[in-house]
Design an enzyme around this catalytic site. Structure first.
Site, PDB file in Angstrom:
ATOM      1  N   ASP A  21     -37.224 -22.337  34.711  1.00  0.00           N
ATOM      2  CA  ASP A  21     -35.931 -22.854  34.244  1.00  0.00           C
ATOM      3  C   ASP A  21     -35.700 -22.406  32.807  1.00  0.00           C
ATOM      4  O   ASP A  21     -36.496 -22.723  31.934  1.00  0.00           O
ATOM      5  CB  ASP A  21     -35.963 -24.385  34.354  1.00  0.00           C
ATOM      6  CG  ASP A  21     -34.712 -25.027  33.759  1.00  0.00           C
ATOM      7  OD1 ASP A  21     -33.680 -24.333  33.670  1.00  0.00           O
ATOM      8  OD2 ASP A  21     -34.778 -26.220  33.402  1.00  0.00           O
ATOM      9  N   ASP A  25     -32.065 -27.575  32.683  1.00  0.00           N
ATOM     10  CA  ASP A  25     -31.433 -28.497  33.638  1.00  0.00           C
ATOM     11  C   ASP A  25     -32.392 -28.918  34.748  1.00  0.00           C
ATOM     12  O   ASP A  25     -31.998 -29.618  35.699  1.00  0.00           O
ATOM     13  CB  ASP A  25     -30.151 -27.888  34.231  1.00  0.00           C
ATOM     14  CG  ASP A  25     -30.428 -26.679  35.100  1.00  0.00           C
ATOM     15  OD1 ASP A  25     -31.596 -26.234  35.180  1.00  0.00           O
ATOM     16  OD2 ASP A  25     -29.467 -26.141  35.702  1.00  0.00           O
ATOM     17  N   ASP A  29     -33.908 -20.688  37.434  1.00  0.00           N
ATOM     18  CA  ASP A  29     -32.690 -19.874  37.406  1.00  0.00           C
ATOM     19  C   ASP A  29     -33.029 -18.396  37.208  1.00  0.00           C
ATOM     20  O   ASP A  29     -34.187 -18.030  37.003  1.00  0.00           O
ATOM     21  CB  ASP A  29     -31.727 -20.387  36.328  1.00  0.00           C
ATOM     22  CG  ASP A  29     -32.421 -20.575  34.987  1.00  0.00           C
ATOM     23  OD1 ASP A  29     -33.178 -19.680  34.592  1.00  0.00           O
ATOM     24  OD2 ASP A  29     -32.218 -21.644  34.358  1.00  0.00           O
ATOM     25  N   ASP A  98     -32.624 -12.065  50.110  1.00  0.00           N
ATOM     26  CA  ASP A  98     -32.696 -12.828  51.350  1.00  0.00           C
ATOM     27  C   ASP A  98     -31.330 -12.746  52.031  1.00  0.00           C
ATOM     28  O   ASP A  98     -30.299 -12.919  51.388  1.00  0.00           O
ATOM     29  CB  ASP A  98     -33.047 -14.293  51.023  1.00  0.00           C
ATOM     30  CG  ASP A  98     -33.944 -14.921  52.079  1.00  0.00           C
ATOM     31  OD1 ASP A  98     -33.609 -14.806  53.268  1.00  0.00           O
ATOM     32  OD2 ASP A  98     -34.957 -15.532  51.699  1.00  0.00           O
ATOM     33  N   ASP A 203     -33.443 -13.805  57.427  1.00  0.00           N
ATOM     34  CA  ASP A 203     -33.750 -15.146  57.915  1.00  0.00           C
ATOM     35  C   ASP A 203     -33.521 -15.247  59.430  1.00  0.00           C
ATOM     36  O   ASP A 203     -32.461 -14.847  59.928  1.00  0.00           O
ATOM     37  CB  ASP A 203     -32.805 -16.118  57.189  1.00  0.00           C
ATOM     38  CG  ASP A 203     -33.282 -17.564  57.243  1.00  0.00           C
ATOM     39  OD1 ASP A 203     -34.322 -17.868  56.647  1.00  0.00           O
ATOM     40  OD2 ASP A 203     -32.577 -18.393  57.859  1.00  0.00           O
ATOM     41  N   HIS A 318     -42.419 -20.226  51.337  1.00  0.00           N
ATOM     42  CA  HIS A 318     -41.710 -21.442  50.905  1.00  0.00           C
ATOM     43  C   HIS A 318     -41.567 -22.482  52.016  1.00  0.00           C
ATOM     44  O   HIS A 318     -41.070 -23.575  51.764  1.00  0.00           O
ATOM     45  CB  HIS A 318     -40.326 -21.053  50.375  1.00  0.00           C
ATOM     46  CG  HIS A 318     -39.451 -20.498  51.453  1.00  0.00           C
ATOM     47  ND1 HIS A 318     -39.717 -19.309  52.098  1.00  0.00           N
ATOM     48  CD2 HIS A 318     -38.318 -20.978  52.022  1.00  0.00           C
ATOM     49  CE1 HIS A 318     -38.797 -19.089  53.007  1.00  0.00           C
ATOM     50  NE2 HIS A 318     -37.923 -20.082  52.995  1.00  0.00           N
ATOM     51  N   ASP A 319     -41.939 -22.122  53.251  1.00  0.00           N
ATOM     52  CA  ASP A 319     -41.844 -23.050  54.387  1.00  0.00           C
ATOM     53  C   ASP A 319     -43.198 -23.597  54.805  1.00  0.00           C
ATOM     54  O   ASP A 319     -43.271 -24.404  55.751  1.00  0.00           O
ATOM     55  CB  ASP A 319     -41.256 -22.339  55.612  1.00  0.00           C
ATOM     56  CG  ASP A 319     -39.803 -21.943  55.437  1.00  0.00           C
ATOM     57  OD1 ASP A 319     -39.091 -22.594  54.657  1.00  0.00           O
ATOM     58  OD2 ASP A 319     -39.397 -20.962  56.096  1.00  0.00           O
TER      59      ASP A 319
HETATM   60  O1  TEU Z   1     -37.000 -20.635  58.434  1.00  0.00           O
HETATM   61  C1  TEU Z   1     -36.945 -20.618  59.822  1.00  0.00           C
HETATM   62  C2  TEU Z   1     -37.982 -21.326  60.606  1.00  0.00           C
HETATM   63  O2  TEU Z   1     -37.898 -21.293  61.807  1.00  0.00           O
HETATM   64  C3  TEU Z   1     -39.073 -22.140  60.025  1.00  0.00           C
HETATM   65  O3  TEU Z   1     -39.883 -21.476  59.135  1.00  0.00           O
HETATM   66  C4  TEU Z   1     -38.515 -23.435  59.526  1.00  0.00           C
HETATM   67  O4  TEU Z   1     -38.008 -23.314  58.243  1.00  0.00           O
HETATM   68  C5  TEU Z   1     -39.492 -24.560  59.491  1.00  0.00           C
HETATM   69  O5  TEU Z   1     -40.485 -24.343  58.572  1.00  0.00           O
HETATM   70  C6  TEU Z   1     -39.998 -24.905  60.836  1.00  0.00           C
HETATM   71  O6  TEU Z   1     -40.895 -25.918  60.730  1.00  0.00           O
HETATM   72  C7  TEU Z   1     -35.972 -20.038  57.721  1.00  0.00           C
HETATM   73  C8  TEU Z   1     -36.171 -20.226  56.235  1.00  0.00           C
HETATM   74  O7  TEU Z   1     -37.343 -19.570  55.832  1.00  0.00           O
HETATM   75  C9  TEU Z   1     -36.167 -21.692  55.929  1.00  0.00           C
HETATM   76  O8  TEU Z   1     -36.443 -21.957  54.583  1.00  0.00           O
HETATM   77  C10 TEU Z   1     -34.813 -22.225  56.306  1.00  0.00           C
HETATM   78  O9  TEU Z   1     -34.804 -23.612  56.151  1.00  0.00           O
HETATM   79  C11 TEU Z   1     -34.430 -21.880  57.731  1.00  0.00           C
HETATM   80  O10 TEU Z   1     -34.704 -20.533  58.078  1.00  0.00           O
HETATM   81  C12 TEU Z   1     -32.959 -22.058  57.920  1.00  0.00           C
HETATM   82  O11 TEU Z   1     -32.272 -21.104  57.169  1.00  0.00           O
END
Ligand code: TEU
Length: 548
Positions: A21, A25, A29, A98, A203, A318-319
């Site tokens: 950041d 805020d 960014d 992305d 995505d 990130h997921d």
């Molecule tokens: O993720 C798609 C997906 O099917 C999974 O990874 C899901 O986010 C989740 O972890 C299932 O448990 C993509 C993106 O990487 C994610 O951040 C988004 O939330 C999603 O698509 C929707 O755009």
């Protein structure tokens, strides 16, 4: 396999909200990212994948886009973005954007028009259907369930129909059957390509084709036709990195997306190895995982794509939870060793390694005490469903959230031991992992034995030895071992041998004694003294790489 820059690259993924950041805020960014360009150059990565930075109401932190040609105000301006691109390019780092085009935000202008009426130019931009039952609003068109819990349909009174949302309610699915939708997507891709981006991470790109009868949304009937059309209209003739996010593909399906001469994509993110600890109830029902399962999956991908298409290599993003907490050992005793061991795995298989921000520091999962400490829409929707419809208590849900929740990956980047880890001078949008005073970039840079410097070394080796990227003929040793992962790849007569111990206790390698008689030159080791190590054993979480 054909040699290209993106096969040789190491890609660093940035989740902008949590990276740096610059204006206090509490939200990361673009100027913050640019201020860390030198850090990325020092690590040695050659590309950055930027999670979405487009205008968005942030129902899903930027994966719900309301304007594909505008920058999210919280992240800065288009000029900030151009400065970031220049700061990266000056250092030889490419920028991959992305591309989220399976769905938009419900606040996108297309959707605002589309929901108004069944007539008009935008009426068919999304997937609208009548409900079942007496009145249209009684029952959704089918029983599809959203990936973020609850029905995948939402009723809109304005046109007395339901729209499909595979993800959150605020993420309506685009109708790719409509050629005008496809033209819009190609135009926005060209907009960014003309600004100089070096590729796209796409995505859930294998969910864009839904058949008219709505029997499937994964790898649907026209998906390859659409991707080839996209490729011909936008990507062809440019030297780009493209990686499709494709849950639910096996190597045979993947080969259709990434086959070298198919004119589709460069790589896919497969999910099979992310399922090793999913129980019967899926990701929220985690079970202990077995190394033999992980090896079987990774080995299958190594063997089956070799010579056909290119792999991507990742253990977190990130997921997903932090890899050292999930696949290594995040106790104080083993965190550094096991993070380096996992890094060794990622950087010595065939494919392009992806480093998720903080992975190079060995950042760990977080265990916030309360549900209200969490932000993620997936966590919140699931918790609401479990408490309201299944009668479970918040306390019952916390272990699964601690282990699997996406916010494990989204706590702010830990730059230093300063307040809030040096991420912000304000109040961070999501809490820091309380371990930031010990685990942070400043400390890692100052310590030659840190996870950071080990990554730096692996990335440098990749630039020196093409076998790291291109080696093929994957062969495994001790395949039945529940603790040791040992494999070899070859290129032009050279052999690269990787030995990994996934346990805290010493492990014998006597089962591969003949191979270890002349192991070769030690290229990497996570124990400083490995030259003098017992050749037929691995210490706790030890990793060694030999070239012969
Ligand atoms: O993720 C798609 C997906 O099917 C999974 O990874 C899901 O986010 C989740 O972890 C299932 O448990 C993509 C993106 O990487 C994610 O951040 C988004 O939330 C999603 O698509 C929707 O755009």
């Amino acid at each position: 396999m054909k040699r290209t820059w993106w096969k040789e690259a190491v890609v660093y993924q940035i989740y902008p909200r949590s990276f740096m950041d610059s204006d206090g805020d509490g939200i990361g960014d673009l100027a913050g990212i640019a201020s860390k360009a030198e850090y990325l150059a020092e690590l040695g990565v050659t590309a950055v994948w930027l999670s979405p930075v487009y205008a968005s109401p942030n129902a899903d932190n930027g994966y719900d886009i309301s304007d594909y040609r505008a920058i999210m105000a919280e992240f800065g301006t288009m000029d900030d973005w151009k400065r970031l691109l220049a700061a990266l390019h000056e250092r030889g780092i490419r920028l991959v954007m992305d591309l989220v085009v399976n769905h938009t935000s419900d606040e996108h202008a297309w959707f605002a028009e589309s929901r108004k009426s069944r007539e008009g130019p935008y009426a068919d931009y999304y997937i609208w259907r009548n409900g079942r039952g007496g009145s249209c609003e009684e029952l959704p068109p089918n029983d599809w369930v959203s990936i973020f819990s609850g029905p995948a349909w939402k009723y809109a009174a304005e046109r007395d129909q339901w729209y499909l949302h595979l993800f959150a309610e605020k993420q309506p699915d685009l109708n790719w059957e409509n050629p005008r939708v496809r033209e819009e997507v190609y135009a926005l891709m060209k907009f960014w390509l003309d600004l100089g981006v070096d590729g796209f991470r796409m995505d859930v790109i294998n969910m864009i084709s839904k058949d008219r009868g709505l029997t499937t949304f994964m790898n649907g009937p026209r998906v390859h036709e659409f991707i080839r059309e996209m490729n011909a209209e936008t990507l062809a003739g440019r030297d780009l990195l493209t990686v499709g996010e494709t849950p639910g593909v096996d190597p045979a399906l993947a080969a259709l997306y990434v086959g070298e001469d198919r004119g589709e994509l460069g790589m896919v993110f497969q999910f099979e190895h992310m399922g090793v600890d999913h129980g019967k109830g899926g990701k929220w029902d985690p079970v202990p995982w077995k190394l033999t399962d992980l090896k079987a999956i990774l080995g299958k991908w190594q063997r089956e794509l070799d010579g056909r298409g290119w792999n991507s290599l990742y253990l977190n993003n990130h997921d997903q939870p932090r890899m050292v907490s999930r696949f290594g050992n995040d106790s104080p005793e083993w965190r550094v060793k096991s993070a380096k061991m996992l890094a060794t795995l990622l950087h010595t298989q065939q494919g392009t390694p992806y480093v998720y921000q903080g992975e190079e520091l060995g950042m760990t999962n977080v265990g916030f005490p309360r549900l209200s400490d969490y932000d993620d829409v997936e966590i919140k929707n699931w918790a609401r469903e479990q408490t309201e419809q299944r009668g479970r208590t918040e306390a019952e849900l916390m272990p699964a959230i601690h282990y699997m929740g996406r916010d494990n990956a989204r706590t702010p980047m830990q730059w230093s031991s300063a307040p809030n880890g040096g991420f912000t001078t304000g109040t961070p949008w999501l809490g820091l992992n309380p371990n930031y005073p010990e685990i942070n970039a400043e400390a890692a840079l100052a310590d030659p034995d840190s996870v950071f410097h080990y990554y730096r070394k692996l990335i440098a080796l990749r630039k020196e030895y093409p076998i790291l990227a291109y080696g093929g003929n994957y062969r495994e040793y001790l395949a039945d071992s529940p603790t040791v992962y040992a494999y070899e790849r070859s290129l032009d007569g050279a052999k690269l041998l990787t030995l990994l111990n996934f346990s805290a206790t010493g492990q014998s390698l006597s089962g591969m004694a003949s191979r270890l008689e002349k192991p070769g030159k030690l290229l990497a080791s996570n124990y400083g003294d490995a030259e003098g190590a017992e050749p037929l054993a691995l210490r706790g979480y030890e990793a060694r790489v030999y070239l012969r």
